[in-house]
Design an enzyme around this catalytic site. Structure first.
Site, PDB file in Angstrom:
ATOM      1  CB  SER A 586      14.637 -12.713  17.471  1.00 52.01           C
ATOM      2  OG  SER A 586      14.387 -13.898  16.757  1.00 52.01           O
ATOM      3  CG  HIS A 706      15.208 -12.459  12.159  1.00 49.79           C
ATOM      4  ND1 HIS A 706      13.954 -12.117  12.642  1.00 49.79           N
ATOM      5  CD2 HIS A 706      15.844 -13.078  13.190  1.00 49.79           C
ATOM      6  CE1 HIS A 706      13.839 -12.521  13.901  1.00 49.79           C
ATOM      7  NE2 HIS A 706      14.972 -13.096  14.263  1.00 49.79           N
TER       8      HIS A 706
END
Length: 732
Positions: A586, A706
């Site tokens: 991320s 994610h």
């Protein structure tokens, strides 16, 4: 005090974050803002824009070919052994079933090999104390997915607080179709253990919802044109009555579309019932409103002062120095006032916690009569109890173990029989997690309730903390987990992990999956793996100032910190470039991209997961617009001047004629990631391959959002892929 906004930041999902002048010497040759096509956003150099076609035939054909290549090289017997050892840890039936108390029942969500999608279940306290509790199954997600033909991923439950003395009977369940941030919200009956056929049912979207009463919801969601912000979250909130179509529900709150999101919540605390609205301007600025006399009343403080309400109090946590009535409150402090007095302008503010250069407040919670503070001291946890009845006296809980993490939270502050009870979790890199329960008012130590067994033999390992000096002289801490008596000859395989953003802290936590995946493996010459956690600026380890030191034009400090730790490991003879690997996801993936392009000489291999990489277009992709406060706005020419210096996709252009030796790079993402999205990872990998950079591999999970994985099996595959790639390149 951490914010509690109901939207996901760029979080780290690892096993377990001087001068204001920007160094332009490494600036990329990316196109200036004025060269961007206003319609397509395409730069003249962007030859891989077609990979932003999320699920087009040609883009997915490229993805599947890259997956096949990566899997054919990595997915062998050694990989399968690593994956199975990790999956055994994840699927273990003797891990702690963490619970949430609601009424007389204790609720838990559980996954194992028999229930890969999971079980939502509950039990009694007496049963929970047993080695093998008797669980009442409320919802079997695997059975639901099979019955409805959709791969539902459980994303949480929100229960309707009943009137005092009555049992809980209703809940709103959040179900994601692919593990992403978009969810369907359905009303569930806890008595019949099924969905209500005529209950609330909101379609899949990025939705925030709050019970406003037994037959009313506050809903922030996509209701058509004009209802979303540029960050892809809800701009408006509606009051939805049972039986009313969503598009007919009245709008009760709205914000500017340039802000991040709006939401309204109902506080059902007996005696303090109220509706609260939030205008989240960006990650570090917001406005909070109370509904009074048919209007929203603004709690007037600077927008970068965090606001939370608890019963008759209002609590503040400034991100920057806050001066009020001649008194300045430092960033990261916790300040309290009587709510009604504050609204009337007569309040005297009280400082509850004031950080020092080595301490920061990570979180707070409340029992019936106390405030629970979780504090970091040089990235090791301390628990502090605040007693309002004794003039807000502070006392540290005697639980200390250095280089460990502790978490504390109230069990149920509304239950008169256990209102001052708390949960205490403790963990360390080599210390399996323990769950204890205690009472603030009791003289006895908390009682251990559950413990996780050891997942690997850690007897020959040790944890140490070190400090590296960054380019501007700042000392940056890092943890090292390594074999005792480590040979300091520069030959040890080392894996560094970092994040460095969004005020998120990387603290010690048990390395259950990393044990078999990295630490206990043996290199060709018999060496075991070493693991390093870098607590770089941009994170929250030392509070808001540590975070803000690496914001926007100062982003380079986070990367300089990580590089300084890498150099320190080499100078200490722990490892050398050819044996040093790094990983991040991320925002940590952006960190890895900058290690690849800015510090290739330091690393032998890098795993770059679910990353931001094209910082010229990140605000136009997925939820990227919501992170402008962290990185800057590339559409503003003055911002692009510094943003391009940490845009890995553009920094690659610096090396076209320089013959840079890049580290072996695994770049990976997930098709269903609707927070960052997979397209930046695709483009970076494709560009590196097109440049002829050797040892670049790409892998994309087709679901999982994610997190990159939606169940334990997918998580084991994801971790094993990363570990196997890195191990082969630095431990061979």
């Amino acid at each position: 005090m951490s914010h509690s906004y109901p939207y996901p930041p760029l979080i780290n999902t690892s096993d377990t974050q001087a001068s204001n002048d920007v160094d332009m010497g490494n600036a990329a040759a990316g196109a200036p803002a004025s060269d961007i096509d206003s319609k397509t956003g395409e730069t003249p150099e962007d030859l891989f824009l077609w990979l932003e076609e999320l699920d087009s035939e040609r883009a997915m054909d490229w993805v599947m070919k890259q997956n096949a290549r990566t899997e054919s090289e990595l997915f062998d017997d050694g990989f399968n052994t690593t994956r199975e050892s990790i999956l055994t840890v994840l699927d273990a039936t003797d891990k702690i079933p963490m619970v949430t108390k609601r009424g007389e029942r204790y609720y838990n969500f559980w996954r194992d090999s028999q229930n890969p999608k999971g079980l939502w279940r509950r039990t009694s306290w007496e049963s929970y104390l047993q080695e093998d509790p008797q669980w009442e199954i409320l919802l079997d997600i695997d059975a639901l997915a099979k019955a409805e033909g959709l791969d539902w991923v459980f994303s949480g439950a929100q229960m309707l607080r009943p009137t005092p003395g009555e049992p809980y009977t209703r809940a709103l369940l959040k179900l994601s179709p692919d593990g992403g941030d978009q969810v369907r919200i359905r009303e569930f009956d806890l008595t019949s253990r099924g969905f209500l056929t005529d209950g609330f049912d909101l379609p899949v979207a990025k939705t925030n919802v709050s019970w406003a009463g037994p037959d009313t919801l506050f809903v922030a969601t996509d209701v058509g044109e004009g209802s979303l912000t540029r960050s892809s979250y809800a701009r408006t909130v509606r009051r939805l009555q049972r039986g009313t179509p969503l598009d007919a529900a009245p709008e009760i709150f709205a914000i500017d579309e340039s802000h991040v999101l709006a939401f309204v919540s109902h506080d059902p605390t007996p005696g303090f019932e109220r509706d609260v609205a939030h205008d989240v301007i960006d990650f570090y600025n917001s406005k909070t409103f109370l509904h009074r006399d048919n209007q929203w009343v603004y709690i007037e403080v600077p927008t970068d002062v965090g606001v939370s309400l608890h019963r008759g109090w209002v609590l503040f946590s400034p991100q920057t120095p806050w001066t009020r009535e001649g008194v300045t409150y430092v960033p990261g402090s916790l300040v309290l006032a009587d709510l009604e007095e504050f609204l009337a302008g007569t309040a005297t503010l009280r400082e509850i916690f004031v950080p020092t250069p080595s301490t920061s407040l990570q979180s707070i919670d409340f029992t019936a009569n106390y405030i629970l503070l979780n504090v970091l001291q040089d990235v090791s946890s301390q628990i502090v109890i605040c007693d309002p009845a004794r003039d807000f006296e502070l006392r540290a809980m005697d639980i200390g173990s250095p280089l460990h993490s502790f978490g504390i939270s109230a069990v149920d502050d509304q239950d008169p029989e256990c209102g001052d009870d708390f949960w205490l979790t403790s963990t360390g890199f080599l210390t399996p997690t323990t769950l204890a329960r205690g009472s603030v008012a009791a003289e006895t130590a908390p009682q251990a309730i559950k413990s996780t067994p050891a997942r690997f033999d850690a007897a020959d390992f040790e944890v140490s903390q070190h400090f590296a000096r960054s380019d501007d002289g700042t000392l940056v801490p890092y943890f090292q987990v390594s074999e005792r008596g480590l040979r300091l000859d520069g030959q040890n395989p080392v894996l560094m992990n970092g994040y460095g953003g969004f005020q998120a802290s990387l603290t010690p936590s048990y390395l259950g999956a990393m044990g078999p995946g990295w630490l206990t493996r043996r290199s060709a010459d018999g060496r075991r793996g070493t693991y390093v956690v870098a607590n770089i600026r941009g994170g929250g380890e030392y509070g808001p100032n540590w975070h803000r030191a690496a914001l926007r034009e100062n982003r380079h400090r986070a990367y300089e910190d990580f590089a300084a730790i890498a150099r320190d490991l080499v100078s200490r003879r722990v490892t050398s470039r050819e044996h040093l690997a790094a990983t991040g996801r991320s925002n940590g993936g952006l960190l890895m991209g900058n290690m690849i392009t800015g510090y290739p000489e330091l690393f032998g291999a890098i795993s770059c997961g679910v990353p931001l990489l094209d910082m010229r277009r990140y605000t136009r992709l997925a939820a990227g617009h919501s992170w402008i406060a962290e990185y800057g706005d590339p559409d503003v020419p003055s911002d692009w001047e510094f943003v391009q210096t940490f845009s890995p996709y553009h920094r690659l252009d610096d090396a076209l004629d320089e013959g840079v030796e890049y580290p072996a790079s695994l770049i990976w993402s997930a098709t269903s990631d609707d927070r960052v999205g997979p397209v930046q990872a695709r483009k970076m990998a494709a560009k590196m391959m097109d440049m002829g950079v050797p040892e670049v591999r790409y892998h994309e999970s087709l679901d999982g959002g994610h997190a990159g994985a939606s169940d334990n099996g997918a998580t084991a595959t994801m971790l094993a892929t990363s570990y196997e790639f890195l191990w082969r390149h630095v431990a061979g």
